[in-house]
Design a protein around this motif. Structure first.
Motif, short mmCIF file in Angstrom:
data_model
loop_
_atom_site.label_atom_id
_atom_site.label_comp_id
_atom_site.label_asym_id
_atom_site.label_seq_id
_atom_site.Cartn_x
_atom_site.Cartn_y
_atom_site.Cartn_z
N LYS A 125 43.68 17.38 38.08
CA LYS A 125 43.86 15.95 37.76
C LYS A 125 43.22 15.05 38.81
N GLY A 126 42.09 15.46 39.37
CA GLY A 126 41.38 14.65 40.34
C GLY A 126 41.97 14.68 41.74
N VAL A 127 43.02 15.46 41.94
CA VAL A 127 43.66 15.59 43.25
C VAL A 127 43.25 16.92 43.86
N THR A 128 42.73 16.88 45.08
CA THR A 128 42.27 18.09 45.76
C THR A 128 43.18 18.40 46.93
N LYS A 129 43.65 19.66 46.99
CA LYS A 129 44.52 20.12 48.07
C LYS A 129 44.04 21.48 48.54
N PRO A 130 44.21 21.77 49.85
CA PRO A 130 43.86 23.11 50.33
C PRO A 130 44.89 24.14 49.84
N VAL A 131 44.38 25.29 49.45
CA VAL A 131 45.22 26.39 48.94
C VAL A 131 44.66 27.69 49.48
N THR A 132 45.54 28.61 49.83
CA THR A 132 45.12 29.95 50.21
C THR A 132 45.55 30.93 49.13
N LEU A 133 44.58 31.63 48.56
CA LEU A 133 44.87 32.68 47.59
C LEU A 133 45.04 33.99 48.34
N ALA A 134 46.21 34.62 48.21
CA ALA A 134 46.43 35.94 48.79
C ALA A 134 45.89 36.96 47.80
N VAL A 135 44.97 37.78 48.24
CA VAL A 135 44.35 38.78 47.36
C VAL A 135 45.18 40.06 47.45
N THR A 136 45.79 40.43 46.32
CA THR A 136 46.68 41.59 46.30
C THR A 136 45.97 42.86 45.84
N ASN A 137 44.79 42.71 45.28
CA ASN A 137 43.99 43.85 44.83
C ASN A 137 42.53 43.43 44.91
N PHE A 138 41.68 44.29 45.46
CA PHE A 138 40.26 43.97 45.55
C PHE A 138 39.47 45.26 45.41
N VAL A 139 38.52 45.27 44.47
CA VAL A 139 37.73 46.46 44.20
C VAL A 139 36.28 46.05 43.93
N THR A 140 35.33 46.79 44.50
CA THR A 140 33.93 46.69 44.11
C THR A 140 33.50 48.08 43.68
N GLN A 141 32.87 48.14 42.52
CA GLN A 141 32.42 49.42 41.98
C GLN A 141 31.47 49.17 40.82
N PRO A 142 30.74 50.18 40.41
CA PRO A 142 29.91 50.02 39.20
C PRO A 142 30.81 49.85 37.98
N HIS A 143 30.43 48.93 37.11
CA HIS A 143 31.18 48.72 35.87
C HIS A 143 30.82 49.87 34.93
N PRO A 144 31.81 50.62 34.43
CA PRO A 144 31.51 51.81 33.64
C PRO A 144 30.81 51.53 32.31
N MET A 145 30.97 50.34 31.74
CA MET A 145 30.34 50.05 30.45
C MET A 145 29.04 49.25 30.63
N MET A 146 29.04 48.31 31.56
CA MET A 146 27.87 47.44 31.73
C MET A 146 26.80 48.06 32.61
N LYS A 147 27.15 49.12 33.34
CA LYS A 147 26.20 49.81 34.21
C LYS A 147 25.60 48.89 35.27
N LYS A 148 26.42 47.95 35.75
CA LYS A 148 26.05 47.05 36.83
C LYS A 148 27.19 47.05 37.84
N ASP A 149 26.88 46.65 39.07
CA ASP A 149 27.94 46.51 40.06
C ASP A 149 28.90 45.41 39.64
N ALA A 150 30.17 45.62 39.96
CA ALA A 150 31.20 44.66 39.57
C ALA A 150 32.20 44.50 40.71
N VAL A 151 32.91 43.39 40.67
CA VAL A 151 34.00 43.14 41.60
C VAL A 151 35.22 42.73 40.77
N GLY A 152 36.38 43.16 41.22
CA GLY A 152 37.62 42.79 40.55
C GLY A 152 38.67 42.46 41.59
N ALA A 153 39.58 41.55 41.24
CA ALA A 153 40.63 41.18 42.18
C ALA A 153 41.80 40.55 41.45
N ASN A 154 42.93 40.56 42.13
CA ASN A 154 44.10 39.81 41.72
C ASN A 154 44.49 38.95 42.91
#
Length: 188
Positions: A125-154
């Protein structure tokens, strides 16, 4: 001559570090931003947004990166169209005036090869505030279907909705909201 060789070596190191950055485009079909709040002390309600875009850039060798996410606020999905319309209204997201929610990183923190948190600016809504996202899961690996490198996170963060002009019905409907995002992105 020795100083010249050292300068060239340092310049080459900087160029190599810059060249090591990889850019990933957010997979809109597997990226889901959600928000959860307490409703009148009765239950925790969780809803989501269906349309998200953006990019993630990572240089794992240099331990740097950036995250740029754009959420279509009109895509809010509670599972009930009447309530979706209520949340799109001026008492909440006011999507006629503020069609997007954005997160732009200011820093990415690593623990070894894994991203553990992302600092940034959240705009609602036009208001900007600093926020820290805690990453609980982080993975980089080839995507099994797209055959390209991928990154995933929560990632998760807590905000006070009133700080973004979304305080209607607080405190009966909790002011504190838990944000979470499941994100997948494919290397360009």
């Amino acid at each position: 001559m020795k100083k010249f060789i050292i300068a060239l070596a340092l310049a080459g190191t900087s160029a190599a570090s810059f060249a090591a950055a990889d850019t990933y485009v957010i997979d809109t079909t597997h990226t889901v931003p959600r928000f959860e709040y307490n409703h009148f002390g009765l239950s925790n309600q969780a809803h989501r947004f269906d349309k998200t875009s953006g990019k993630i850039t990572l240089d794992r060798a240099a331990k740097t990166g950036s995250v740029d996410v754009v959420i279509d606020a009109k895509s809010v999905n509670t599972g009930y169209e009447v309530f979706d319309g209520h949340l799109r209204g001026d008492g909440f997201f006011d999507t006629d005036k503020f069609a997007t929610i954005t997160f732009k990183s200011t820093g990415v923190k690593f623990d070894g090869d894994k991203v553990v948190s992302v600092d940034g600016n959240l705009t609602i809504k036009g208001v900007t505030k600093p926020v820290t996202l805690a990453v609980t899961n982080f993975v980089t690996q080839p995507h099994p279907m797209m055959k390209k490198d991928a990154v995933g996170a929560n990632a998760t963060a807590k905000i006070k909705r009133s700080e973004f002009g979304l305080g209607k019905f607080a405190p009966n409907v909790s002011d504190e909201v838990t944000l979470s995002i499941a994100v997948e992105a494919i290397k360009e």
